[in-house]
Design a protein around this motif. Structure first.
Motif, PDB file in Angstrom:
ATOM      1  N   LEU A 145      -2.958  -3.550   1.154  1.00 15.53           N
ATOM      2  CA  LEU A 145      -1.790  -2.822   1.685  1.00 15.53           C
ATOM      3  C   LEU A 145      -1.177  -1.940   0.601  1.00 15.53           C
ATOM      4  CD1 LEU A 145      -0.071  -5.652   3.765  1.00 15.53           C
ATOM      5  CD2 LEU A 145      -0.949  -3.492   4.699  1.00 15.53           C
ATOM      6  N   LEU A 146      -1.008  -2.490  -0.584  1.00 15.93           N
ATOM      7  CA  LEU A 146      -0.403  -1.717  -1.693  1.00 15.93           C
ATOM      8  C   LEU A 146      -1.254  -0.494  -2.018  1.00 15.93           C
ATOM      9  CD1 LEU A 146       0.734  -4.629  -4.073  1.00 15.93           C
ATOM     10  CD2 LEU A 146       2.175  -3.218  -2.566  1.00 15.93           C
ATOM     11  N   ASP A 147      -2.580  -0.681  -2.028  1.00 15.17           N
ATOM     12  CA  ASP A 147      -3.478   0.440  -2.351  1.00 15.17           C
ATOM     13  C   ASP A 147      -3.433   1.515  -1.263  1.00 15.17           C
ATOM     14  OD1 ASP A 147      -4.146  -1.029  -4.560  1.00 15.17           O
ATOM     15  OD2 ASP A 147      -6.104  -1.683  -3.816  1.00 15.17           O
ATOM     16  N   ALA A 148      -3.366   1.084   0.001  1.00 11.04           N
ATOM     17  CA  ALA A 148      -3.322   2.065   1.099  1.00 11.04           C
ATOM     18  C   ALA A 148      -2.022   2.868   1.048  1.00 11.04           C
ATOM     19  CB  ALA A 148      -3.441   1.339   2.436  1.00 11.04           C
ATOM     20  N   ILE A 149      -0.926   2.179   0.725  1.00  9.51           N
ATOM     21  CA  ILE A 149       0.376   2.869   0.645  1.00  9.51           C
ATOM     22  C   ILE A 149       0.380   3.830  -0.542  1.00  9.51           C
ATOM     23  CG2 ILE A 149       2.832   2.502   0.171  1.00  9.51           C
ATOM     24  CD1 ILE A 149       2.435  -0.247   1.722  1.00  9.51           C
ATOM     25  N   ALA A 150      -0.154   3.374  -1.675  1.00  5.42           N
ATOM     26  CA  ALA A 150      -0.183   4.229  -2.885  1.00  5.42           C
ATOM     27  C   ALA A 150      -1.046   5.474  -2.643  1.00  5.42           C
ATOM     28  CB  ALA A 150      -0.710   3.436  -4.066  1.00  5.42           C
ATOM     29  N   ALA A 151      -2.084   5.304  -1.831  1.00  8.61           N
ATOM     30  CA  ALA A 151      -3.000   6.431  -1.577  1.00  8.61           C
ATOM     31  C   ALA A 151      -2.360   7.477  -0.672  1.00  8.61           C
ATOM     32  CB  ALA A 151      -4.279   5.909  -0.939  1.00  8.61           C
ATOM     33  N   ASP A 152      -1.388   7.055   0.132  1.00  8.51           N
ATOM     34  CA  ASP A 152      -0.804   8.025   1.068  1.00  8.51           C
ATOM     35  C   ASP A 152       0.629   7.614   1.408  1.00  8.51           C
ATOM     36  OD1 ASP A 152      -1.625   9.211   4.467  1.00  8.51           O
ATOM     37  OD2 ASP A 152      -0.244   9.951   2.900  1.00  8.51           O
ATOM     38  N   PRO A 153       1.508   7.619   0.400  1.00  4.61           N
ATOM     39  CA  PRO A 153       2.855   7.060   0.579  1.00  4.61           C
ATOM     40  C   PRO A 153       3.619   7.701   1.746  1.00  4.61           C
ATOM     41  CG  PRO A 153       2.667   8.171  -1.551  1.00  4.61           C
ATOM     42  CD  PRO A 153       1.319   8.156  -0.958  1.00  4.61           C
ATOM     43  N   ALA A 154       3.438   9.016   1.918  1.00  7.42           N
ATOM     44  CA  ALA A 154       4.185   9.677   3.002  1.00  7.42           C
ATOM     45  C   ALA A 154       3.535   9.371   4.348  1.00  7.42           C
ATOM     46  CB  ALA A 154       4.215  11.178   2.774  1.00  7.42           C
ATOM     47  N   GLY A 155       2.215   9.309   4.365  1.00  6.04           N
ATOM     48  CA  GLY A 155       1.506   9.213   5.644  1.00  6.04           C
ATOM     49  C   GLY A 155       1.349   7.815   6.195  1.00  6.04           C
ATOM     50  N   TYR A 156       1.328   6.821   5.310  1.00  7.59           N
ATOM     51  CA  TYR A 156       1.025   5.475   5.805  1.00  7.59           C
ATOM     52  C   TYR A 156       2.122   4.968   6.731  1.00  7.59           C
ATOM     53  CZ  TYR A 156      -0.532   0.655   6.051  1.00  7.59           C
ATOM     54  OH  TYR A 156      -0.951  -0.589   6.504  1.00  7.59           O
ATOM     55  N   GLY A 157       3.365   5.290   6.407  1.00  3.36           N
ATOM     56  CA  GLY A 157       4.452   4.928   7.311  1.00  3.36           C
ATOM     57  C   GLY A 157       5.111   3.598   7.029  1.00  3.36           C
ATOM     58  N   ALA A 158       4.772   2.994   5.895  1.00  2.00           N
ATOM     59  CA  ALA A 158       5.408   1.716   5.551  1.00  2.00           C
ATOM     60  C   ALA A 158       5.427   1.553   4.037  1.00  2.00           C
ATOM     61  CB  ALA A 158       4.638   0.562   6.180  1.00  2.00           C
ATOM     62  N   GLU A 159       6.347   0.731   3.580  1.00  2.00           N
ATOM     63  CA  GLU A 159       6.390   0.405   2.153  1.00  2.00           C
ATOM     64  C   GLU A 159       6.654  -1.103   2.014  1.00  2.00           C
ATOM     65  OE1 GLU A 159       9.926   1.639   0.041  1.00  2.00           O
ATOM     66  OE2 GLU A 159      11.027   1.907   1.954  1.00  2.00           O
ATOM     67  N   VAL A 160       6.024  -1.702   1.038  1.00  2.00           N
ATOM     68  CA  VAL A 160       6.286  -3.118   0.768  1.00  2.00           C
ATOM     69  C   VAL A 160       7.557  -3.191  -0.072  1.00  2.00           C
ATOM     70  CG1 VAL A 160       5.428  -5.247  -0.280  1.00  2.00           C
ATOM     71  CG2 VAL A 160       3.823  -3.673   0.836  1.00  2.00           C
ATOM     72  N   VAL A 161       8.574  -3.868   0.441  1.00  2.00           N
ATOM     73  CA  VAL A 161       9.857  -3.919  -0.277  1.00  2.00           C
ATOM     74  C   VAL A 161      10.018  -5.222  -1.067  1.00  2.00           C
ATOM     75  CG1 VAL A 161      11.015  -2.319   1.284  1.00  2.00           C
ATOM     76  CG2 VAL A 161      11.059  -4.786   1.780  1.00  2.00           C
ATOM     77  N   ALA A 162       9.218  -6.246  -0.702  1.00  2.91           N
ATOM     78  CA  ALA A 162       9.269  -7.514  -1.445  1.00  2.91           C
ATOM     79  C   ALA A 162       8.063  -8.367  -1.059  1.00  2.91           C
ATOM     80  CB  ALA A 162      10.556  -8.281  -1.131  1.00  2.91           C
ATOM     81  N   VAL A 163       7.726  -9.295  -1.949  1.00  3.85           N
ATOM     82  CA  VAL A 163       6.627 -10.230  -1.696  1.00  3.85           C
ATOM     83  C   VAL A 163       7.169 -11.649  -1.877  1.00  3.85           C
ATOM     84  CG1 VAL A 163       4.370 -11.064  -2.499  1.00  3.85           C
ATOM     85  CG2 VAL A 163       4.856  -8.601  -2.413  1.00  3.85           C
ATOM     86  N   GLY A 164       6.937 -12.504  -0.888  1.00  5.80           N
ATOM     87  CA  GLY A 164       7.392 -13.894  -0.958  1.00  5.80           C
ATOM     88  C   GLY A 164       6.196 -14.829  -0.976  1.00  5.80           C
ATOM     89  N   ALA A 165       6.403 -16.008  -1.541  1.00  4.38           N
ATOM     90  CA  ALA A 165       5.331 -17.005  -1.616  1.00  4.38           C
ATOM     91  C   ALA A 165       5.912 -18.392  -1.447  1.00  4.38           C
ATOM     92  CB  ALA A 165       4.612 -16.892  -2.967  1.00  4.38           C
ATOM     93  N   ASP A 166       5.011 -19.341  -1.159  1.00  4.82           N
ATOM     94  CA  ASP A 166       5.448 -20.745  -1.027  1.00  4.82           C
ATOM     95  C   ASP A 166       5.119 -21.531  -2.292  1.00  4.82           C
ATOM     96  OD1 ASP A 166       2.597 -22.262   0.670  1.00  4.82           O
ATOM     97  OD2 ASP A 166       2.696 -20.566  -0.708  1.00  4.82           O
ATOM     98  N   ARG A 167       4.602 -20.848  -3.281  1.00  7.88           N
ATOM     99  CA  ARG A 167       4.238 -21.521  -4.541  1.00  7.88           C
ATOM    100  C   ARG A 167       4.243 -20.502  -5.675  1.00  7.88           C
ATOM    101  NH1 ARG A 167      -1.398 -23.240  -2.101  1.00  7.88           N
ATOM    102  NH2 ARG A 167      -0.105 -23.027  -0.221  1.00  7.88           N
ATOM    103  N   ASP A 168       4.392 -21.077  -6.900  1.00 10.37           N
ATOM    104  CA  ASP A 168       4.358 -20.221  -8.108  1.00 10.37           C
ATOM    105  C   ASP A 168       2.923 -20.061  -8.592  1.00 10.37           C
ATOM    106  OD1 ASP A 168       7.292 -21.936  -8.869  1.00 10.37           O
ATOM    107  OD2 ASP A 168       7.174 -19.728  -8.858  1.00 10.37           O
ATOM    108  N   GLY A 169       2.772 -19.203  -9.588  1.00 15.39           N
ATOM    109  CA  GLY A 169       1.530 -19.144 -10.357  1.00 15.39           C
ATOM    110  C   GLY A 169       0.322 -18.699  -9.572  1.00 15.39           C
ATOM    111  N   ILE A 170       0.511 -17.842  -8.612  1.00 13.87           N
ATOM    112  CA  ILE A 170      -0.638 -17.333  -7.835  1.00 13.87           C
ATOM    113  C   ILE A 170      -0.839 -15.846  -8.120  1.00 13.87           C
ATOM    114  CG2 ILE A 170      -0.497 -19.031  -5.975  1.00 13.87           C
ATOM    115  CD1 ILE A 170       1.067 -16.863  -4.362  1.00 13.87           C
TER     116      ILE A 170
END
Ligand code: GRF
Length: 201
Positions: free
Chosen positions: A17-42
């Motif tokens: 997802l990050l790579d697709a957005i970086a490749a076409d930030p205006a065209g993809y239509g979405a941005e990742v605003v945060a990443v959540g996890a259920d565990r550390d160290g991943i």
């Protein structure tokens, strides 16, 4: 559209997802605003940090009850005001508070052709069953386990020499493309969920 992505492992779906957005930030239509996890160290969290994204970790063991964890996850996610929540390899079942807040806007990716082989071992189960084809499913999350309305699926052949990891890697190649395509279309075109059907204009 604002995306919060939830991970539990290597985060290669997140990375796609990050790579697709970086490749076409205006065209993809979405941005990742945060990443959540259920565990550390991943690795999934490391990928988020490398991308300069805010992260949060909600561990079940840090909370007195499952409901308290669910509430914490809901609040941590809501703080970023997501339009869509993408569960990309997130290995926990979200609870009723999370669904009350986000149902209809939570997309999950599963490495099997639902309704076959739901749950935490879809790849292993398909292999053990002797399935000749398997694949991946992108669906909306409802109050069941991998039971929500299906948005898209991709088929992957099972080879005689496959073990779980080889098959999973081949599934993930299809899964990453499917997830990037679906999330982009949902974000750009909007959608309607009509019972078990998902309409993307
Ligand atoms: C994906 O295949 C997902 O469907 C499954 O676990 C894998 C997560 O991979 N639940 P990654 O963390 O995105 O690399």
């Amino acid at each position: 559209a604002r995306l919060v992505v939830l991970v539990s492992g290597s985060g290669t779906n997140l990375q796609a997802l990050l790579d697709a957005i970086a490749a076409d930030p205006a065209g993809y239509g979405a941005e990742v605003v945060a990443v959540g996890a259920d565990r550390d160290g991943i690795a999934g969290l490391e990928r988020a940090e490398r991308a300069g994204l805010p992260t949060f970790v909600c561990r079940v063991k840090d909370h007195p009850t499952r409901d308290a964890w669910d509430r914490a996850l809901t609040e941590a996610t809501a703080a970023y005001e997501p339009d869509l929540v993408v569960s990309a390899g997130f290995m926990k079942i979200v609870g009723k508070e999370f669904l009350a807040r986000f149902e209809g806007r939570v997309v999950n990716t599963h490495p099997a052709l639902l309704p076959s082989f739901p749950g935490a071992h879809g790849v292993r189960d398909a292999l053990a069953y002797g399935a000749k084809v398997t694949g991946c499913t992108v669906h909306f999350v409802d109050d069941g386990v991998d039971t929500g309305p299906i948005i898209a699926q991709g088929v992957v052949e099972v080879r005689d020499e496959d073990d779980e990891s080889a098959l999973h890697e081949r599934i993930k190649e299809v899964e990453r493309e499917l997830l990037v395509d679906v999330v982009g279309r949902l974000a750009r075109n909007g959608y309607r969920i009509e019972g078990r059907k998902v309409r993307i204009p």
